[in-house]
Structures are given as structure tokens and as C-alpha cells.
Design a protein around this motif. Structure first.
Motif, PDB file in Angstrom:
ATOM      1  N   PRO A 218      33.857  36.291  37.393  1.00  0.00           N
ATOM      2  CA  PRO A 218      34.121  34.873  37.135  1.00  0.00           C
ATOM      3  C   PRO A 218      35.429  34.671  36.367  1.00  0.00           C
ATOM      4  O   PRO A 218      35.771  35.450  35.481  1.00  0.00           O
ATOM      5  CB  PRO A 218      32.924  34.448  36.283  1.00  0.00           C
ATOM      6  CG  PRO A 218      32.478  35.712  35.605  1.00  0.00           C
ATOM      7  CD  PRO A 218      32.741  36.809  36.583  1.00  0.00           C
ATOM      8  N   VAL A 219      36.138  33.616  36.739  1.00  0.00           N
ATOM      9  CA  VAL A 219      37.333  33.207  36.008  1.00  0.00           C
ATOM     10  C   VAL A 219      36.876  32.162  34.988  1.00  0.00           C
ATOM     11  O   VAL A 219      36.691  30.989  35.319  1.00  0.00           O
ATOM     12  CB  VAL A 219      38.408  32.647  36.956  1.00  0.00           C
ATOM     13  CG1 VAL A 219      39.645  32.227  36.165  1.00  0.00           C
ATOM     14  CG2 VAL A 219      38.772  33.686  38.018  1.00  0.00           C
ATOM     15  N   GLU A 220      36.657  32.589  33.782  1.00  0.00           N
ATOM     16  CA  GLU A 220      36.033  31.756  32.760  1.00  0.00           C
ATOM     17  C   GLU A 220      36.934  30.584  32.357  1.00  0.00           C
ATOM     18  O   GLU A 220      38.159  30.738  32.201  1.00  0.00           O
ATOM     19  CB  GLU A 220      35.698  32.599  31.532  1.00  0.00           C
ATOM     20  CG  GLU A 220      34.986  31.860  30.416  1.00  0.00           C
ATOM     21  CD  GLU A 220      33.577  31.426  30.801  1.00  0.00           C
ATOM     22  OE1 GLU A 220      33.050  30.508  30.156  1.00  0.00           O
ATOM     23  OE2 GLU A 220      33.006  32.021  31.745  1.00  0.00           O
ATOM     24  N   GLY A 221      36.326  29.410  32.199  1.00  0.00           N
ATOM     25  CA  GLY A 221      37.043  28.251  31.672  1.00  0.00           C
ATOM     26  C   GLY A 221      37.872  27.487  32.678  1.00  0.00           C
ATOM     27  O   GLY A 221      38.585  26.549  32.294  1.00  0.00           O
ATOM     28  N   LEU A 222      37.798  27.837  33.957  1.00  0.00           N
ATOM     29  CA  LEU A 222      38.567  27.143  34.998  1.00  0.00           C
ATOM     30  C   LEU A 222      37.599  26.322  35.843  1.00  0.00           C
ATOM     31  O   LEU A 222      36.800  26.867  36.603  1.00  0.00           O
ATOM     32  CB  LEU A 222      39.320  28.154  35.858  1.00  0.00           C
ATOM     33  CG  LEU A 222      40.204  27.598  36.979  1.00  0.00           C
ATOM     34  CD1 LEU A 222      41.230  26.601  36.440  1.00  0.00           C
ATOM     35  CD2 LEU A 222      40.909  28.735  37.721  1.00  0.00           C
ATOM     36  N   VAL A 223      37.673  24.991  35.672  1.00  0.00           N
ATOM     37  CA  VAL A 223      36.755  24.072  36.345  1.00  0.00           C
ATOM     38  C   VAL A 223      37.580  23.044  37.109  1.00  0.00           C
ATOM     39  O   VAL A 223      38.447  22.382  36.520  1.00  0.00           O
ATOM     40  CB  VAL A 223      35.820  23.351  35.346  1.00  0.00           C
ATOM     41  CG1 VAL A 223      34.770  22.523  36.089  1.00  0.00           C
ATOM     42  CG2 VAL A 223      35.162  24.341  34.398  1.00  0.00           C
ATOM     43  N   VAL A 224      37.309  22.906  38.388  1.00  0.00           N
ATOM     44  CA  VAL A 224      38.019  21.940  39.226  1.00  0.00           C
ATOM     45  C   VAL A 224      37.044  20.836  39.629  1.00  0.00           C
ATOM     46  O   VAL A 224      35.938  21.111  40.109  1.00  0.00           O
ATOM     47  CB  VAL A 224      38.601  22.618  40.478  1.00  0.00           C
ATOM     48  CG1 VAL A 224      39.356  21.608  41.333  1.00  0.00           C
ATOM     49  CG2 VAL A 224      39.507  23.780  40.071  1.00  0.00           C
ATOM     50  N   HIS A 225      37.450  19.585  39.421  1.00  0.00           N
ATOM     51  CA  HIS A 225      36.631  18.420  39.746  1.00  0.00           C
ATOM     52  C   HIS A 225      37.222  17.750  40.981  1.00  0.00           C
ATOM     53  O   HIS A 225      38.427  17.448  41.015  1.00  0.00           O
ATOM     54  CB  HIS A 225      36.615  17.439  38.566  1.00  0.00           C
ATOM     55  CG  HIS A 225      36.207  18.074  37.270  1.00  0.00           C
ATOM     56  ND1 HIS A 225      34.966  17.914  36.721  1.00  0.00           N
ATOM     57  CD2 HIS A 225      36.898  18.879  36.405  1.00  0.00           C
ATOM     58  CE1 HIS A 225      34.880  18.590  35.586  1.00  0.00           C
ATOM     59  NE2 HIS A 225      36.042  19.179  35.369  1.00  0.00           N
ATOM     60  N   LEU A 226      36.366  17.489  41.973  1.00  0.00           N
ATOM     61  CA  LEU A 226      36.845  17.048  43.280  1.00  0.00           C
ATOM     62  C   LEU A 226      36.137  15.790  43.743  1.00  0.00           C
ATOM     63  O   LEU A 226      34.936  15.622  43.496  1.00  0.00           O
ATOM     64  CB  LEU A 226      36.609  18.150  44.318  1.00  0.00           C
ATOM     65  CG  LEU A 226      37.195  19.528  44.019  1.00  0.00           C
ATOM     66  CD1 LEU A 226      36.433  20.590  44.758  1.00  0.00           C
ATOM     67  CD2 LEU A 226      38.668  19.556  44.412  1.00  0.00           C
ATOM     68  N   ASN A 227      36.882  14.931  44.443  1.00  0.00           N
ATOM     69  CA  ASN A 227      36.297  13.800  45.160  1.00  0.00           C
ATOM     70  C   ASN A 227      36.387  14.117  46.650  1.00  0.00           C
ATOM     71  O   ASN A 227      37.479  14.207  47.220  1.00  0.00           O
ATOM     72  CB  ASN A 227      37.037  12.503  44.847  1.00  0.00           C
ATOM     73  CG  ASN A 227      36.358  11.293  45.467  1.00  0.00           C
ATOM     74  OD1 ASN A 227      36.171  11.217  46.677  1.00  0.00           O
ATOM     75  ND2 ASN A 227      35.989  10.333  44.634  1.00  0.00           N
ATOM     76  N   LEU A 228      35.218  14.308  47.272  1.00  0.00           N
ATOM     77  CA  LEU A 228      35.198  14.752  48.660  1.00  0.00           C
ATOM     78  C   LEU A 228      35.564  13.648  49.634  1.00  0.00           C
ATOM     79  O   LEU A 228      36.138  13.921  50.698  1.00  0.00           O
ATOM     80  CB  LEU A 228      33.822  15.318  48.992  1.00  0.00           C
ATOM     81  CG  LEU A 228      33.452  16.612  48.255  1.00  0.00           C
ATOM     82  CD1 LEU A 228      31.976  16.932  48.428  1.00  0.00           C
ATOM     83  CD2 LEU A 228      34.308  17.770  48.735  1.00  0.00           C
TER      84      LEU A 228
END
Length: 620
Positions: free
Chosen positions: A167-177
Motif C-alpha cells: 500500500p502507498v500510505e496516505g495517498l487518497v484520490v477522490h473522484l466524481n464518476l
């Protein structure tokens, strides 16, 4: 072609007809997708009369606008029955398979994500990175309206590597589909990516195990006619749909009804970690991802062993076209140890071996695999067992560090504490559809006139007369069970015939009342709920838990505190493991079992298995 039974699963022909009806009604355009397709089961009185219109409920999503709604079609009459738009506040449809790929494509195309990977020194590993598409829960954020998903990043050595170890810790991507865009990228911390491999195949196999062969030279003891199964006094129908997966119908023992319908219509997986990449995790594996649509094609000798009868299932793809799962359900018998034994005073032993009928299916939801096993026993009992396996979901941390919410499984690899809270729905029919519910506790008697020697204990029966009274927790210290009693039949001792729900309890929902998952998964705060039967009350967290603010399902229905006495009862039972991960759970997790028992309690006048043969395997 023979006429299907009203409760039979959907067929390929029916799904094709249903889609053609949608197209004729202008509801199958190029941007229209079909997140969920379910059979509409006819009313009970129609089923008992042998009829009922064959209908399908389609959840439709316009990917261009985000507009969603439900269409009901009659494949019997070839017509559109109804169409209803959803309000956005009613939640989102479950996710499409194609949206998983879209989420990864959007993430990898993001300049911010690429910059975060470069800053971490991972630019050369982007090709095989896996960007997991994950339900976001509900937090009421202004930019998280409509069709939203989150993505966490995991690395792979190559395309065939298991990503969950890196896991790449602390990397969160928020998306609108719907808008096909990245809302924002969170990039916190510089924890190294754990390096140890998570590969779990290719390990040299041990050579010490001798073969175990299971044979039934005369064939199995069950018979199958369409979806109906008959076995040793049991009669039942096997069903399957995209959301619940395996369903069972019209279960009777010795020609007496026990359950009208049984399924596990929801499971929530809330995580107890406060890290940015995990505090929001609370997957609804049926309502957001769907057990049936993710059903496995089972393999002989691996998933099922012995004399097997498989049932296929048809589900719909993202465009509503029929897709077959050839071996979605496995039916077989298996040995179940001793059913009864006694050695008399003369030293002569009598023993009878038990066996059970097993109806099972398995679904894979991301990193976890869930087996649903219904067991039918020779003594009239029904048992359900959930088998959770697969790969635990991990984050990264400093090697050797103690974390309050996660266990270190391998150097720098931490698995958060979490729960798997299943909810079974049991539409009971104990000698008919007029029943009442009682709680039975064992309790000690205070030393005194009623207990002069201090040894006495007894049992206490409490009627649960309304929905509020039936919101109950299990209590192992009291050997608590819940008893469904017939209002129309008594046994030879003059007592109402009954079945008992015997819990095997673990913790209920651990999240605090202020947590948003508490509002969305209120069903998981009790071990037992009971409601009077209503056709439209099927899912304990409501019809649309994805991105729903909460309060739907059981808390909404039971607010009326309806009467439960001498009525058509539905029991809702919550169970499942609270998982504090162990190093032994890595890199693939041994099966974790949970479940419950539904057993006769005065339903029968004596042991129904006295006539079992002694068998040919007993030797002096």
C-alpha cells in the motif's frame, strides 16, 4: 420450455426480454447502465396459488447525467409496469463493473496523483500500480454529491502480483464518476511502501497428506426437480439474485412449513482506523457491490467435494445483458459426525452417524471472499455459516511500531481492526404464518425458600410483543435464545410448536453513535430485530445504502413499533466476526467462521432421527 415456478431465479431469456422492454420504452439508450437487476417475487398468496406475474426490477443509471431510477417490467405480459426517478438524497445505485476501470484510469491520468507518486520516488512503478475503487461512505461534504468513489493506491511487481502487500500510505484520490474528474488528491506522509512479497501461490506443497476420497456409489440421497430440492424430510427451493446471491424459499420439514424465505441481504464492513486512508471505510458488500453479481463459478474438488449438483445463475451485466455463472450454487451431502449414541448398561453401544445437506455459494468482493453455507440437518435444524477468507486490507507504517488500531502482519504492513457484520433475514413460517416471538433466558434462583440448597436455576420466557421490544442483544451468560411459536398448532404436550434462533454472538457495531456509519448501519447495533412481514421491506440498511445519509431500513420501519403478536413474522439476525488481524492471517487468510442455528423446540414430538440406519461401517 416449461413454465418457471414463481420463485425460480431469472433466466437468460427473461433478462433478454426485460432489456428489450426497456429499449422499447426508451430506457436503454447509449449512456444508460444497469447497476442492479432483481426478480420481483410475487405476493405470498399468488405463490401459494401457483401463479404470479414474472417481473424484473431494473435499477437504471444515466452515466451522462447521474440520473437514476427504477423500472419494473413484466416479462409475462411484455410491458413496462412502472418507472420511478430517484431523489439524490435517496442514495446512489450500487457500483458498475466498468466504473472500477474508470476510477483507475481517472486516477492514473491525474497530474496530482502522478506528482504524488513522483514525490515519493515511485514514478517508475506507475505502470503496475493498482488503484482500488472503494465506496466512500457518507460524510456530507459539499463536493461529494452524486456519483462519488475513492481510490487508494497499491503497487505490484508485475501484472500478476497481489497488490495488497504494497500500500502507498496516505495517498487518497477522490473522484466524481459522472463528471469523470478528480475532485481532489490527499497526499499525506512519507511512509515507505512495504517491500515484502504478498504472493501466496507457488509455495512448495507439502507431501505428507494422504488422499481423502469421498464417494457415494449409489448416488446422493437428495432429488432435484427444477429449483426444488427434496432430502430426508426436507423440501426447499433454491434461488439466486444479483444482490443477495443465494436465497432459499419454502422450507418445510416432514411436510410442515418452517421458513418461507431465508437470505443474507446485507453485510457492512466498518473499519476502526483513524488514518486518512481508512477512517471512512464502511463497505456494504451487498448494497454497494452485490454478492450475487460477484458470485464465483465453483469448481469441483476445490469449492465442493463429493457427489455434487450445481445450479447455474443468470445475472445482468452493466448494460442489462444476461451473463451466466455456470456453477453459482453447489448442492451436496457431507458427513457430520455422530448424531446420537448410547452404550446401555449391558455394554452394548448404539450409534447413528449424522449427515447434512449443504447449499452454498461464494462471492469475491475486492480483497475478501465470502462463502454462504446453509446446512439442513436430519434432526430438523437449519444452520447458516459464513466463511470469510481472502486477503486482509492493509496500510503501511514504520516497521516495529505499535499502532492502536492496526496489527503489524509483515515488516511495515499493518492491517486495521474491522468488523464483518452480516444480517440474515428469516421470513419464518413455523406451522403457518401466524406466529409470536419470545426470548428465553436461563437464570439462577437466589438462595432462599425457592432454592434452599443454592443449586437451583431455571428459565424465563419473555414475550417480545412489539418491534421495539424485539430489538435485542444476545447474552451468552444467560444462554439466550429467541423462540418463534406457532399460533395455530400445538404438540402432543399441549405446547405451541416452535423453532429457536440460537445465536453465536460476537460484538455488534463498535462505531460510536456520532459516526456516520452508525446512522447508515443501524441494523448492526442489535443482534435481533423483528418486523411484521411487508413485501417491500427486504434490505436492512434500506434499498440504496451507497452514499445514503442513514436512517433507512430497519430503524425507519421499526419506528412505528408495530405489533408482533400472532402475525407473519420476519426475524433479522446480526452476526459476524470482529477482526483484530493476526500475522497468521497473512498473506491469505484462513477461513473465519460465524453463523447461527435455527432448531426445532417442541416442533416435533420426539427425536426425528430414531430411524437412521446403523450403517455398514461400524466394526467390533
Amino acid at each position: 420450455m416449461s413454465t418457471p415456478h414463481p420463485l425460480d431465479p431469472l433466466t437468460a431469456a427473461e433478462l433478454a426480454t426485460g432489456r428489450a422492454i426497456l429499449a422499447a420504452a426508451g430506457l436503454a439508450g447509449e449512456t444508460i447502465r444497469v447497476p442492479q437487476v432483481l426478480p420481483v417475487e410475487p405476493a405470498k398468496e399468488e405463490v401459494r396459488a401457483g401463479g404470479g406475474d414474472r417481473r424484473i426490477r431494473y435499477t437504471l443509471l444515466d452515466t451522462a447525467t447521474g440520473r437514476a431510477g427504477e423500472a419494473v417490467v413484466s416479462v409475462t405480459k411484455g410491458e413496462l409496469v412502472s418507472w420511478d426517478d430517484w431523489a439524490e438524497a435517496d442514495g446512489q445505485p450500487s457500483y458498475l463493473f466498468e466504473e472500477y476501470a474508470q476510477a483507475e484510469q481517472l486516477t492514473k491520468a491525474s497530474a496530482e496523483w502522478q506528482a504524488a507518486m513522483t514525490r515519493r520516488g515511485l514514478a517508475d512503478r506507475i505502470e503496475h500500480a493498482f488503484c482500488a475503487p472503494l465506496a466512500p461512505g457518507y460524510f456530507g461534504r459539499e463536493d461529494e454529491t452524486g456519483r462519488v468513489i475513492r481510490s487508494l493506491t497499491f503497487l505490484r511487481e508485475d501484472a500478476d502480483d497481489s497488490p495488497w502487500a504494497h500500500p502507498v500510505e496516505g495517498l487518497v484520490v477522490h473522484l466524481n464518476l459522472t463528471e469523470q474528474r478528480v475532485l481532489r488528491v490527499e497526499d499525506e506522509g512519507d511512509v515507505p511502501v512495504p517491500a515484502e512479497s504478498g504472493r501466496y501461490i507457488g509455495v512448495p506443497a507439502r507431501t505428507t497428506l494422504k488422499p481423502v476420497e469421498i464417494t457415494q456409489p449409489a448416488g446422493p440421497s437428495f432429488t432435484v426437480d427444477g429449483s426444488e430440492v427434496t432430502w430426508e424430510g426436507w423440501r426447499l427451493r433454491v434461488g439466486f439474485n444479483a444482490r443477495e446471491g443465494l436465497t432459499l424459499h419454502q422450507m418445510s420439514f416432514q411436510d410442515r412449513p418452517v421458513l418461507y424465505r431465508a437470505s443474507v441481504p446485507e453485510m457492512v464492513v466498518p473499519y476502526g482506523d483513524v488514518a486518512p486512508g481508512r477512517f471512512w471505510i464502511s463497505y456494504f458488500d451487498a448494497g454497494e457491490y452485490q454478492f450475487g453479481k460477484n458470485g464465483n463459478d465453483l469448481r469441483l474438488g476445490c469449492d465442493c467435494v463429493g457427489e455434487i449438483r450445481y445450479f447455474p445463475a443468470w445475472v445482468a451485466d452493466d448494460r442489462g445483458e444476461p451473463v451466466e455463472i455456470p456453477r453459482a450454487i453447489c448442492l451436496h451431502e457431507e458427513d457430520d459426525g455422530i448424531l446420537w449414541k448410547h452404550t446401555d448398561l449391558g455394554g452394548h453401544p448404539e450409534v447413528r452417524r449424522s449427515r447434512r445437506l449443504v447449499v452454498s455459494s461464494i462471492s469475491t468482493i475486492g480483497n475478501y471472499d465470502y462463502g454462504h453455507y446453509w446446512y439442513f440437518h436430519l434432526d430438523g435444524s437449519i444452520e447458516f455459516e459464513a466463511k470469510a477468507t481472502g486477503i486482509v486490507f492493509c496500510g503501511a507504517g514504520e516497521p516495529g511500531q505499535d499502532q492502536p488500531h492496526a496489527t503489524e502482519l509483515a515488516p511495515g504492513l499493518f492491517a486495521p481492526v474491522h468488523q464483518h457484520l452480516f444480517c440474515a433475514r428469516l421470513d419464518v413460517e413455523v406451522d403457518g404464518d401466524r406466529t409470536s416471538l419470545h426470548e428465553v433466558d436461563v437464570e439462577g434462583v437466589p438462595t432462599g425458600p425457592r432454592n434452599p440448597y443454592g443449586n437451583a436455576f431455571t428459565w424465563k420466557t419473555t414475550p417480545l410483543r412489539t418491534e421495539r421490544e424485539a430489538m435485542r442483544r444476545a447474552d451468552p451468560a444467560r444462554a439466550r435464545v429467541w423462540e418463534v411459536r406457532s399460533a395455530s398448532r400445538v404438540n402432543r404436550l399441549g405446547k405451541p410448536t416452535a423453532y429457536q434462533l440460537v445465536p453465536r454472538p460476537s460484538a455488534t457495531l463498535m462505531a460510536q453513535p456520532e459516526a456516520t456509519v452508525h446512522a447508515r448501519a443501524t441494523f448492526a447495533t442489535q443482534h435481533l430485530w423483528a418486523t411484521p412481514y411487508r413485501e417491500d421491506e427486504r434490505f436492512p440498511a434500506g434499498d440504496r445504502p451507497n452514499a445514503h445519509p442513514g436512517g433507512a431500513g430497519l430503524p425507519a420501519w421499526t419506528a412505528a413499533d408495530r405489533d408482533l403478536v400472532d402475525t407473519d413474522l420476519v426475524l433479522w439476525h446480526v452476526f459476524g466476526p470482529t477482526h483484530v488481524p493476526r500475522p497468521e492471517d497473512w498473506p491469505v487468510m484462513p477461513v473465519d467462521r460465524s453463523g447461527f442455528l435455527f432448531r426445532p423446540a417442541g416442533f416435533l414430538d420426539r427425536n426425528p432421527a430414531l430411524d437412521l440406519p446403523s450403517g455398514d461401517h461400524c466394526h467390533p
